[in-house]
Write a protein that holds these residues in place. Structure first.
Motif, PDB file in Angstrom:
ATOM      1  N   ASP A 122     -11.020  -3.174   2.867  1.00  0.00           N
ATOM      2  CA  ASP A 122      -9.841  -2.353   2.558  1.00  0.00           C
ATOM      3  C   ASP A 122      -9.475  -1.468   3.744  1.00  0.00           C
ATOM      4  OD1 ASP A 122      -9.669  -3.310  -0.088  1.00  0.00           O
ATOM      5  OD2 ASP A 122     -11.174  -1.870  -0.765  1.00  0.00           O
TER       6      ASP A 122
ATOM      7  N   TYR B 156     -13.592   1.519  -2.374  1.00  0.00           N
ATOM      8  CA  TYR B 156     -12.842   1.323  -1.129  1.00  0.00           C
ATOM      9  C   TYR B 156     -13.797   0.697  -0.125  1.00  0.00           C
ATOM     10  CZ  TYR B 156      -9.552   2.415   2.657  1.00  0.00           C
ATOM     11  OH  TYR B 156      -8.665   2.334   3.698  1.00  0.00           O
TER      12      TYR B 156
ATOM     13  N   LEU C  33       0.833  -1.196   0.000  1.00  0.00           N
ATOM     14  CA  LEU C  33       0.000   0.000   0.000  1.00  0.00           C
ATOM     15  C   LEU C  33       0.869   1.248   0.000  1.00  0.00           C
ATOM     16  CD1 LEU C  33      -2.702  -1.078   2.623  1.00  0.00           C
ATOM     17  CD2 LEU C  33      -2.884  -1.139   0.139  1.00  0.00           C
TER      18      LEU C  33
ATOM     19  N   THR D  35     -14.967   4.569   2.647  1.00  0.00           N
ATOM     20  CA  THR D  35     -15.860   3.587   2.023  1.00  0.00           C
ATOM     21  C   THR D  35     -17.068   4.266   1.377  1.00  0.00           C
ATOM     22  OG1 THR D  35     -17.116   3.239   4.080  1.00  0.00           O
ATOM     23  CG2 THR D  35     -15.178   1.859   3.735  1.00  0.00           C
TER      24      THR D  35
END
Length: 264
Positions: free
Chosen positions: A106, A102, A47, A95
């Motif tokens: 995640d 997302y 990430l 989100t």
């Protein structure tokens, strides 16, 4: 080995002055270590550190680690956890704001990273606030466990402890680590009777066994994480030693369990 000794000594030479100094300088230093630890977790997963979730995850670990209510007097007594919760809500907001790209899954990884790292370093600061002797007791237990497990395991190790997680660790080495921790803690407590308050000397020795086991478990957890992501070290900050998590993985587990038993 020479490289490990040289850079290990250099890292210790940086850490110890902050530890002895204490106060806000030590707290900020540990907060930065927590942020680096989270960044190592994020990089292991591939990430981006300087992304929406990366920056917030590092910030979450920082505010959880540093006792914010000691400086921002308007915050409640659990100000650090309250601030941590707000940052987590911002991560979860992703989100919604990313139009379904997302997910909660995640968001769960950076949240878990910040909590895992933050709680351990928060309790390092709690221990330092209680006194240097508490910190050194934990450090000696961890170091004695590591060295004892390595030496005894190398000489007498035959039965694998958890080969799927860490193939070089043995049952004999694990027991040697516990025994070494007991010996070092025994000597330490002979000179500092306050370090095991409010427990008796004997009860504290039993707790040292538990702390040594937790130290090894913390190391195994980090090994499992690295094996899952296919990396040898959590980072490259300290040549010959790896990253911050490679050096603090055992302590992340030991300090919270010491706090749980009321030693600070």
């Amino acid at each position: 080995m020479q490289k490990r000794v040289i850079f290990g000594g250099a890292a210790l030479a940086v850490f110890l002055p902050f530890l002895f100094l204490g106060g806000i300088f030590f707290q900020l230093f540990v907060g930065i270590l927590a942020m680096i630890g989270v960044s190592e977790m994020l990089k292991m997963k591939g990430l981006e550190i300087f992304s929406f979730e990366g920056i917030l995850a590092m910030l979450a670990a920082f505010v959880l680690t540093v006792p914010l209510d000691s400086y921002l007097t308007f915050l409640p007594i659990d100000g650090s956890f309250s601030a941590f919760s707000l940052v987590i809500f911002l991560i979860l907001a992703g989100t919604v704001l990313n139009n379904g790209h997302y997910s909660f899954e995640d968001a769960a990884f950076p949240i878990a990273c910040s909590l895992y790292v933050g709680v351990g370093f928060q309790n390092l600061i709690n221990a330092r606030t209680a006194g240097l002797d508490k910190v050194f007791l934990a450090l000696f237990i961890v170091w004695a466990t590591d060295i004892g497990a390595y030496m005894i395991g190398r000489q007498f190790g035959k039965r694998k402890l958890m080969p799927a997680v860490s193939p070089n660790k043995t049952v004999e080495g694990s027991l040697g680590g516990v025994l070494s921790a007991l010996v070092i803690a025994f000597i330490f407590m002979l000179f500092d009777k306050n370090v095991y308050a409010p427990y008796s000397f004997f009860v504290m020795l039993l707790l040292v066994v538990l702390f040594s086991v937790f130290a090894q478990f913390g190391d195994l957890v980090e090994s499992s994480i690295k094996r899952h992501f296919g990396v040898k070290d959590s980072g490259k900050l300290i040549p010959g030693h790896g990253g911050i998590l490679d050096r603090f993985d055992s302590m992340i587990f030991v300090f919270p369990i010491m706090h749980f038993f009321g030693l600070f």
